[in-house]
Design a protein around this motif. Sequence first.
Motif, PDB file in Angstrom:
ATOM      1  N   ARG A  49       0.865  -1.185   0.000  1.00 21.62           N
ATOM      2  CA  ARG A  49       0.000   0.000   0.000  1.00 21.62           C
ATOM      3  C   ARG A  49       0.894   1.225   0.000  1.00 21.62           C
ATOM      4  O   ARG A  49       2.124   1.107   0.048  1.00 21.62           O
ATOM      5  CB  ARG A  49      -0.965  -0.006   1.184  1.00 21.62           C
ATOM      6  CG  ARG A  49      -0.308  -0.164   2.555  1.00 21.62           C
ATOM      7  CD  ARG A  49      -1.300   0.072   3.678  1.00 21.62           C
ATOM      8  NE  ARG A  49      -2.456  -0.815   3.587  1.00 21.62           N
ATOM      9  CZ  ARG A  49      -2.550  -2.023   4.161  1.00 21.62           C
ATOM     10  NH1 ARG A  49      -1.528  -2.498   4.850  1.00 21.62           N
ATOM     11  NH2 ARG A  49      -3.625  -2.752   4.062  1.00 21.62           N
ATOM     12  N   GLU A  50       0.285   2.395  -0.058  1.00 22.84           N
ATOM     13  CA  GLU A  50       1.059   3.631  -0.088  1.00 22.84           C
ATOM     14  C   GLU A  50       1.450   4.003   1.344  1.00 22.84           C
ATOM     15  O   GLU A  50       0.564   4.366   2.110  1.00 22.84           O
ATOM     16  CB  GLU A  50       0.256   4.762  -0.738  1.00 22.84           C
ATOM     17  CG  GLU A  50      -0.172   4.476  -2.178  1.00 22.84           C
ATOM     18  CD  GLU A  50      -1.415   3.581  -2.277  1.00 22.84           C
ATOM     19  OE1 GLU A  50      -2.232   3.602  -1.331  1.00 22.84           O
ATOM     20  OE2 GLU A  50      -1.554   2.839  -3.253  1.00 22.84           O
ATOM     21  N   PHE A  51       2.709   3.977   1.759  1.00 23.25           N
ATOM     22  CA  PHE A  51       3.815   3.435   0.978  1.00 23.25           C
ATOM     23  C   PHE A  51       4.558   2.467   1.872  1.00 23.25           C
ATOM     24  O   PHE A  51       5.440   2.874   2.614  1.00 23.25           O
ATOM     25  CB  PHE A  51       4.767   4.561   0.506  1.00 23.25           C
ATOM     26  CG  PHE A  51       4.144   5.406  -0.574  1.00 23.25           C
ATOM     27  CD1 PHE A  51       4.203   5.005  -1.905  1.00 23.25           C
ATOM     28  CD2 PHE A  51       3.482   6.588  -0.244  1.00 23.25           C
ATOM     29  CE1 PHE A  51       3.628   5.788  -2.908  1.00 23.25           C
ATOM     30  CE2 PHE A  51       2.908   7.364  -1.255  1.00 23.25           C
ATOM     31  CZ  PHE A  51       2.979   6.950  -2.584  1.00 23.25           C
ATOM     32  N   ALA A  75      -3.003   2.874  -5.698  1.00 19.39           N
ATOM     33  CA  ALA A  75      -2.206   3.073  -6.911  1.00 19.39           C
ATOM     34  C   ALA A  75      -1.648   1.714  -7.356  1.00 19.39           C
ATOM     35  O   ALA A  75      -1.608   0.777  -6.568  1.00 19.39           O
ATOM     36  CB  ALA A  75      -1.059   4.036  -6.612  1.00 19.39           C
ATOM     37  N   PRO A  76      -1.222   1.600  -8.613  1.00 18.85           N
ATOM     38  CA  PRO A  76      -0.586   0.351  -9.054  1.00 18.85           C
ATOM     39  C   PRO A  76       0.740   0.130  -8.323  1.00 18.85           C
ATOM     40  O   PRO A  76       1.472   1.089  -8.064  1.00 18.85           O
ATOM     41  CB  PRO A  76      -0.341   0.581 -10.554  1.00 18.85           C
ATOM     42  CG  PRO A  76      -1.232   1.707 -10.932  1.00 18.85           C
ATOM     43  CD  PRO A  76      -1.353   2.571  -9.707  1.00 18.85           C
ATOM     44  N   GLY A  96      -6.199  -3.399  -5.498  1.00 20.86           N
ATOM     45  CA  GLY A  96      -7.153  -4.440  -5.143  1.00 20.86           C
ATOM     46  C   GLY A  96      -6.856  -5.804  -5.732  1.00 20.86           C
ATOM     47  O   GLY A  96      -7.522  -6.774  -5.409  1.00 20.86           O
ATOM     48  N   LYS A  97      -5.857  -5.876  -6.618  1.00 12.70           N
ATOM     49  CA  LYS A  97      -5.561  -7.141  -7.297  1.00 12.70           C
ATOM     50  C   LYS A  97      -4.343  -7.836  -6.686  1.00 12.70           C
ATOM     51  O   LYS A  97      -3.647  -7.278  -5.843  1.00 12.70           O
ATOM     52  CB  LYS A  97      -5.332  -6.905  -8.788  1.00 12.70           C
ATOM     53  CG  LYS A  97      -6.495  -6.265  -9.493  1.00 12.70           C
ATOM     54  CD  LYS A  97      -7.679  -7.207  -9.587  1.00 12.70           C
ATOM     55  CE  LYS A  97      -8.791  -6.581 -10.416  1.00 12.70           C
ATOM     56  NZ  LYS A  97     -10.008  -7.401 -10.433  1.00 12.70           N
ATOM     57  N   THR A  98      -4.091  -9.056  -7.179  1.00 15.20           N
ATOM     58  CA  THR A  98      -3.023  -9.894  -6.661  1.00 15.20           C
ATOM     59  C   THR A  98      -2.252 -10.517  -7.815  1.00 15.20           C
ATOM     60  O   THR A  98      -2.833 -10.828  -8.855  1.00 15.20           O
ATOM     61  CB  THR A  98      -3.644 -11.006  -5.787  1.00 15.20           C
ATOM     62  OG1 THR A  98      -4.274 -10.401  -4.658  1.00 15.20           O
ATOM     63  CG2 THR A  98      -2.614 -11.991  -5.301  1.00 15.20           C
ATOM     64  N   TRP A 113      11.477  -4.419  -3.188  1.00 13.04           N
ATOM     65  CA  TRP A 113      10.909  -3.077  -3.290  1.00 13.04           C
ATOM     66  C   TRP A 113       9.879  -3.013  -4.402  1.00 13.04           C
ATOM     67  O   TRP A 113       9.787  -3.908  -5.240  1.00 13.04           O
ATOM     68  CB  TRP A 113      12.025  -2.046  -3.492  1.00 13.04           C
ATOM     69  CG  TRP A 113      12.701  -2.084  -4.838  1.00 13.04           C
ATOM     70  CD1 TRP A 113      12.325  -1.406  -5.956  1.00 13.04           C
ATOM     71  CD2 TRP A 113      13.893  -2.805  -5.190  1.00 13.04           C
ATOM     72  NE1 TRP A 113      13.198  -1.670  -6.986  1.00 13.04           N
ATOM     73  CE2 TRP A 113      14.171  -2.523  -6.551  1.00 13.04           C
ATOM     74  CE3 TRP A 113      14.750  -3.662  -4.486  1.00 13.04           C
ATOM     75  CZ2 TRP A 113      15.264  -3.064  -7.220  1.00 13.04           C
ATOM     76  CZ3 TRP A 113      15.836  -4.208  -5.160  1.00 13.04           C
ATOM     77  CH2 TRP A 113      16.092  -3.906  -6.505  1.00 13.04           C
ATOM     78  N   CYS A 114       9.139  -1.911  -4.373  1.00 14.70           N
ATOM     79  CA  CYS A 114       8.161  -1.662  -5.429  1.00 14.70           C
ATOM     80  C   CYS A 114       8.851  -0.886  -6.539  1.00 14.70           C
ATOM     81  O   CYS A 114       9.416   0.185  -6.288  1.00 14.70           O
ATOM     82  CB  CYS A 114       6.976  -0.869  -4.880  1.00 14.70           C
ATOM     83  SG  CYS A 114       5.815  -0.413  -6.188  1.00 14.70           S
ATOM     84  N   PRO A 115       8.813  -1.413  -7.785  1.00  5.52           N
ATOM     85  CA  PRO A 115       9.531  -0.774  -8.888  1.00  5.52           C
ATOM     86  C   PRO A 115       8.772   0.378  -9.546  1.00  5.52           C
ATOM     87  O   PRO A 115       9.272   0.975 -10.498  1.00  5.52           O
ATOM     88  CB  PRO A 115       9.708  -1.930  -9.883  1.00  5.52           C
ATOM     89  CG  PRO A 115       8.490  -2.786  -9.667  1.00  5.52           C
ATOM     90  CD  PRO A 115       8.189  -2.682  -8.177  1.00  5.52           C
ATOM     91  N   VAL A 116       7.593   0.703  -9.055  1.00  3.22           N
ATOM     92  CA  VAL A 116       6.785   1.757  -9.680  1.00  3.22           C
ATOM     93  C   VAL A 116       7.285   3.137  -9.217  1.00  3.22           C
ATOM     94  O   VAL A 116       7.459   3.377  -8.023  1.00  3.22           O
ATOM     95  CB  VAL A 116       5.289   1.595  -9.319  1.00  3.22           C
ATOM     96  CG1 VAL A 116       4.465   2.762  -9.865  1.00  3.22           C
ATOM     97  CG2 VAL A 116       4.757   0.269  -9.860  1.00  3.22           C
TER      98      VAL A 116
END
Length: 131
Positions: A49-51, A75-76, A96-98, A113-116
Amino acid sequence: MSAAIRSRSAPRLVIGLVAAALTLTTVGAGTTASAVPGARDRSVTVTEREFSLTLSTTGFKPGTYTFTIHNAGTAPHGLTIKGPGVDSTSSIVPAGKTTKLSVTLKKGTYDLWCPVDNHRAMGMMTKISVK
Ligand SMILES: [Cu+2]
């Protein structure tokens, strides 16, 4: 005329029933696969989630793990895992997705980590130690 309308709507009902049957079959097969006796259940849930990144497990041993990445934010998000023998990135997950990412971990330290965008710098990162 009315016969033609009836014959057009009937196949749609059949397609709906087939789709429902396929969905049930898929769920059943997945349940059976994870219940195979002797199979090691090395699955980890990553809640994003953020963040932040939150792992369901903190103790890791060498072996293959499936990370189930759940986007609980708005967010994605995605997941990159990098360390000894691994440099893998999941698909980007809408809110909301997996999605899933399987990697084989060795002894050592891995960065997740999150690459976005700049999400890593915003706090969507963690380290795991495989012992
Ligand atoms: Cu992110």
